[in-house]
Design a protein around this motif. Structure first.
Motif, PDB file in Angstrom:
ATOM      1  N   SER A  26      25.238  16.123 -31.339  1.00  0.00           N
ATOM      2  CA  SER A  26      23.794  16.003 -31.571  1.00  0.00           C
ATOM      3  C   SER A  26      23.465  15.362 -32.910  1.00  0.00           C
ATOM      4  O   SER A  26      22.370  14.829 -33.085  1.00  0.00           O
ATOM      5  CB  SER A  26      23.150  17.391 -31.503  1.00  0.00           C
ATOM      6  N   GLU A  27      24.402  15.395 -33.881  1.00  0.00           N
ATOM      7  CA  GLU A  27      24.088  14.842 -35.191  1.00  0.00           C
ATOM      8  C   GLU A  27      23.914  13.323 -35.163  1.00  0.00           C
ATOM      9  O   GLU A  27      23.340  12.752 -36.087  1.00  0.00           O
ATOM     10  CB  GLU A  27      25.175  15.209 -36.210  1.00  0.00           C
ATOM     11  N   TYR A  28      24.407  12.657 -34.116  1.00  0.00           N
ATOM     12  CA  TYR A  28      24.240  11.209 -34.010  1.00  0.00           C
ATOM     13  C   TYR A  28      23.076  10.823 -33.110  1.00  0.00           C
ATOM     14  O   TYR A  28      22.653   9.668 -33.124  1.00  0.00           O
ATOM     15  CB  TYR A  28      25.532  10.570 -33.482  1.00  0.00           C
ATOM     16  N   GLY A  29      22.574  11.747 -32.335  1.00  0.00           N
ATOM     17  CA  GLY A  29      21.423  11.462 -31.498  1.00  0.00           C
ATOM     18  C   GLY A  29      21.777  10.841 -30.157  1.00  0.00           C
ATOM     19  O   GLY A  29      22.904  10.407 -29.909  1.00  0.00           O
ATOM     20  N   ARG A  30      20.776  10.792 -29.293  1.00  0.00           N
ATOM     21  CA  ARG A  30      21.000  10.291 -27.939  1.00  0.00           C
ATOM     22  C   ARG A  30      21.138   8.779 -27.881  1.00  0.00           C
ATOM     23  O   ARG A  30      21.822   8.240 -27.010  1.00  0.00           O
ATOM     24  CB  ARG A  30      19.853  10.752 -27.024  1.00  0.00           C
ATOM     25  N   ASN A  31      20.506   8.076 -28.813  1.00  0.00           N
ATOM     26  CA  ASN A  31      20.603   6.612 -28.787  1.00  0.00           C
ATOM     27  C   ASN A  31      22.039   6.149 -29.011  1.00  0.00           C
ATOM     28  O   ASN A  31      22.522   5.220 -28.348  1.00  0.00           O
ATOM     29  CB  ASN A  31      19.683   6.007 -29.847  1.00  0.00           C
ATOM     30  N   VAL A  32      22.731   6.782 -29.943  1.00  0.00           N
ATOM     31  CA  VAL A  32      24.136   6.420 -30.181  1.00  0.00           C
ATOM     32  C   VAL A  32      24.967   6.730 -28.949  1.00  0.00           C
ATOM     33  O   VAL A  32      25.855   5.954 -28.558  1.00  0.00           O
ATOM     34  CB  VAL A  32      24.673   7.166 -31.421  1.00  0.00           C
ATOM     35  N   GLN A  33      24.682   7.843 -28.309  1.00  0.00           N
ATOM     36  CA  GLN A  33      25.436   8.199 -27.107  1.00  0.00           C
ATOM     37  C   GLN A  33      25.202   7.186 -25.993  1.00  0.00           C
ATOM     38  O   GLN A  33      26.146   6.817 -25.265  1.00  0.00           O
ATOM     39  CB  GLN A  33      25.032   9.601 -26.646  1.00  0.00           C
ATOM     40  N   MET A  71      24.469   4.036 -26.495  1.00  0.00           N
ATOM     41  CA  MET A  71      25.177   2.823 -26.906  1.00  0.00           C
ATOM     42  C   MET A  71      26.660   2.913 -26.547  1.00  0.00           C
ATOM     43  O   MET A  71      27.260   1.944 -26.058  1.00  0.00           O
ATOM     44  CB  MET A  71      25.022   2.600 -28.408  1.00  0.00           C
ATOM     45  N   VAL A  72      27.257   4.080 -26.794  1.00  0.00           N
ATOM     46  CA  VAL A  72      28.680   4.252 -26.478  1.00  0.00           C
ATOM     47  C   VAL A  72      28.897   4.150 -24.970  1.00  0.00           C
ATOM     48  O   VAL A  72      29.877   3.549 -24.512  1.00  0.00           O
ATOM     49  CB  VAL A  72      29.170   5.605 -27.022  1.00  0.00           C
ATOM     50  N   LYS A  73      27.964   4.693 -24.203  1.00  0.00           N
ATOM     51  CA  LYS A  73      28.062   4.590 -22.750  1.00  0.00           C
ATOM     52  C   LYS A  73      27.984   3.129 -22.299  1.00  0.00           C
ATOM     53  O   LYS A  73      28.694   2.702 -21.380  1.00  0.00           O
ATOM     54  CB  LYS A  73      26.950   5.405 -22.102  1.00  0.00           C
ATOM     55  N   TYR A  74      27.127   2.371 -22.970  1.00  0.00           N
ATOM     56  CA  TYR A  74      27.008   0.944 -22.658  1.00  0.00           C
ATOM     57  C   TYR A  74      28.302   0.206 -22.992  1.00  0.00           C
ATOM     58  O   TYR A  74      28.743  -0.677 -22.244  1.00  0.00           O
ATOM     59  CB  TYR A  74      25.821   0.357 -23.427  1.00  0.00           C
ATOM     60  N   ILE A  75      28.924   0.552 -24.135  1.00  0.00           N
ATOM     61  CA  ILE A  75      30.170  -0.113 -24.537  1.00  0.00           C
ATOM     62  C   ILE A  75      31.271   0.147 -23.519  1.00  0.00           C
ATOM     63  O   ILE A  75      32.073  -0.745 -23.193  1.00  0.00           O
ATOM     64  CB  ILE A  75      30.593   0.362 -25.942  1.00  0.00           C
ATOM     65  N   CYS A  76      31.321   1.356 -23.003  1.00  0.00           N
ATOM     66  CA  CYS A  76      32.362   1.694 -22.022  1.00  0.00           C
ATOM     67  C   CYS A  76      32.256   0.829 -20.765  1.00  0.00           C
ATOM     68  O   CYS A  76      33.265   0.586 -20.080  1.00  0.00           O
ATOM     69  CB  CYS A  76      32.267   3.172 -21.644  1.00  0.00           C
ATOM     70  N   ALA A  77      31.044   0.347 -20.466  1.00  0.00           N
ATOM     71  CA  ALA A  77      30.839  -0.440 -19.249  1.00  0.00           C
ATOM     72  C   ALA A  77      31.040  -1.924 -19.455  1.00  0.00           C
ATOM     73  O   ALA A  77      30.980  -2.700 -18.487  1.00  0.00           O
ATOM     74  CB  ALA A  77      29.435  -0.181 -18.712  1.00  0.00           C
ATOM     75  N   LEU A  78      31.286  -2.374 -20.674  1.00  0.00           N
ATOM     76  CA  LEU A  78      31.491  -3.803 -20.927  1.00  0.00           C
ATOM     77  C   LEU A  78      32.811  -4.259 -20.306  1.00  0.00           C
ATOM     78  O   LEU A  78      33.812  -3.537 -20.349  1.00  0.00           O
ATOM     79  CB  LEU A  78      31.478  -4.082 -22.429  1.00  0.00           C
ATOM     80  N   PRO A  79      32.853  -5.494 -19.802  1.00  0.00           N
ATOM     81  CA  PRO A  79      34.036  -5.917 -19.035  1.00  0.00           C
ATOM     82  C   PRO A  79      35.233  -6.322 -19.882  1.00  0.00           C
ATOM     83  O   PRO A  79      36.376  -6.157 -19.467  1.00  0.00           O
ATOM     84  CB  PRO A  79      33.515  -7.105 -18.223  1.00  0.00           C
TER      85      PRO A  79
END
Length: 228
Positions: A15-22, A24-32
């Motif tokens: 929670s200290e990084y917030g939902r926006n960072v989470q 972003m990380v989810k988006y990075i995982c989906a990059l090809p």
């Protein structure tokens, strides 16, 4: 009209990084491609360091940020990390138990340090050194007593406690005078009186300067009139 509540969203891992960072990380995982993932992962690492500036005081804080990146992704992100990837099972390892001291303190206002000093003084063989150590310990005991109890204490009380703690092996002369230690509680009214005196002195100084300026101006005017 539907509302998006936190209870309906995915679990916020750190929670200290917030939902926006989470997100972003989810988006990075989906990059090809790995190149894209590395590029955006580095940007997110910089953002995480900006959001948590106190981590800069932690040793090897970059390593901690990369570990947090993997944790936020659920250990699913595939990037070229400069540090070894953390293992999920390490998050459930219990830390080693810290052994707390279980020693009993006879007089808590003196503390364990005084008892250790008394034991060391009891082992001292040089009579002169031993006498000086006992004198210093007694002075320290008096200071500790006054600090803890917020009250003055007689030398007899300190000497009695010293006798009890040492089992009667350490003692000072009955007519010895310990260092004078007093607890002085400042009176709030006295503080106000001191502040008022300071304000009055400042006001008087200001008035005196004004009067001096007025006198100087009158003197200049008189001098100018006398010329003409």
């Amino acid at each position: 009209m539907s509302f998006d509540y936190n209870t309906t969203r995915s679990h916020l891992i750190l929670s200290e990084y917030g939902r926006n960072v989470q997100n972003m990380v989810k988006y990075i995982c989906a990059l090809p491609t790995i190149e894209e993932r590395n590029k955006y992962a580095q940007a997110v690492i910089d953002l995480m360091g900006f959001l948590q500036p106190h981590l800069r005081d932690v040793a090897d804080f970059k390593h901690k940020l990369w570990d947090h990146l993997h944790i936020i992704s659920g250990y699913q992100i595939d990037v070229d990390s400069p540090y070894p990837k953390p293992l999920p099972e390490n998050a459930f390892v219990k830390p080693a138990h810290i052994g707390y001291p279980q020693q009993r303190i006879t007089y808590k206002h003196y503390g364990k340090a005084v008892e250790n000093l008394i034991e060391k003084a009891m082992r001292e063989e040089n009579p002169e050194h031993k006498k000086a150590m006992v004198q210093s310990i007694a002075n320290f005991m008096k200071m500790a007593y006054v600090t803890w109890n917020k009250d003055n204490v007689s030398d007899e009380t300190i000497l009695k406690d010293l006798h009890d703690l040492s089992g009667g092996l350490l003692r000072l002369d009955e007519n010895v005078n310990l260092a004078k230690v007093e607890f002085r509680q400042q009176n709030p009214r006295q503080n106000n009186n001191n502040n008022n005196r300071g304000r009055n002195n400042n006001n008087n100084n200001g008035k005196n300067r004004q009067n001096n300026n007025n006198n100087n101006n009158r003197q200049r005017n008189n001098n100018n009139k006398s010329k003409y």
